[in-house]
Design a protein around this motif. Sequence first.
Motif, mmCIF file in Angstrom:
data_model
loop_
_atom_site.group_PDB
_atom_site.id
_atom_site.type_symbol
_atom_site.label_atom_id
_atom_site.label_comp_id
_atom_site.label_asym_id
_atom_site.label_seq_id
_atom_site.Cartn_x
_atom_site.Cartn_y
_atom_site.Cartn_z
ATOM 1 N N ALA A 118 0.839 -1.205 0.000
ATOM 2 C CA ALA A 118 0.000 0.000 0.000
ATOM 3 C C ALA A 118 0.873 1.255 0.000
ATOM 4 C CB ALA A 118 -0.901 0.005 1.228
ATOM 5 N N ARG A 120 1.830 4.641 1.431
ATOM 6 C CA ARG A 120 1.726 5.181 2.785
ATOM 7 C C ARG A 120 1.301 6.640 2.733
ATOM 8 N NH1 ARG A 120 5.118 2.321 6.605
ATOM 9 N NH2 ARG A 120 5.055 0.155 5.992
ATOM 10 N N TYR A 124 -3.763 6.145 5.289
ATOM 11 C CA TYR A 124 -3.294 4.781 5.525
ATOM 12 C C TYR A 124 -2.977 4.590 7.007
ATOM 13 C CZ TYR A 124 0.104 0.928 5.662
ATOM 14 O OH TYR A 124 0.784 -0.225 5.986
ATOM 15 N N ARG A 128 -5.539 2.060 9.744
ATOM 16 C CA ARG A 128 -5.051 0.714 10.025
ATOM 17 C C ARG A 128 -4.486 0.635 11.438
ATOM 18 N NH1 ARG A 128 -3.703 -1.308 4.353
ATOM 19 N NH2 ARG A 128 -2.667 -3.071 5.302
#
Length: 147
Positions: A118, A120, A124, A128
């Motif tokens: 992914a 960043r 993000y 998470r």
Amino acid sequence: MNREDRAEKLFRMGYNCSQSVFAAFADCVGMTVEEAAGIASPFGAGFGKLREVCGAVSGMTLLAGYLKGYSDAKADEEKKELYKLIQTMCGEFEAEMGSFICRELLDLKPGEDMAEPAVRTEEYYSSRPCVKACRTAAAIAEKYLVK
């Protein structure tokens, strides 16, 4: 800067979760951050992005092996003590985070999110549990491994 802050800083720099935790203790294992990050690199994202055991937990247990591990194949008592320590540490991580399985922490189905890493972004980081996982694993590692 404490170990939790170091782990978070490393994660926000772009290191994976395992690298961030293990490298936060690089000085304790006589390595540079880069050396520690290299050793821990395959364990990120639940072991090579397989989303199995959380990389932060892998970094924590890698540190335990380095500091408390045994090398004698017949070291039954040492093996027993190390496994007990790992079970305790992982139990604390699970109690704090709800799981030590990456896919469960991210609420993913098996095989989901296996593509490219992914990008960043601040979204993000805020969406998470990875920063918290790195901080939690670093705190547990410090508690049990670094006096």
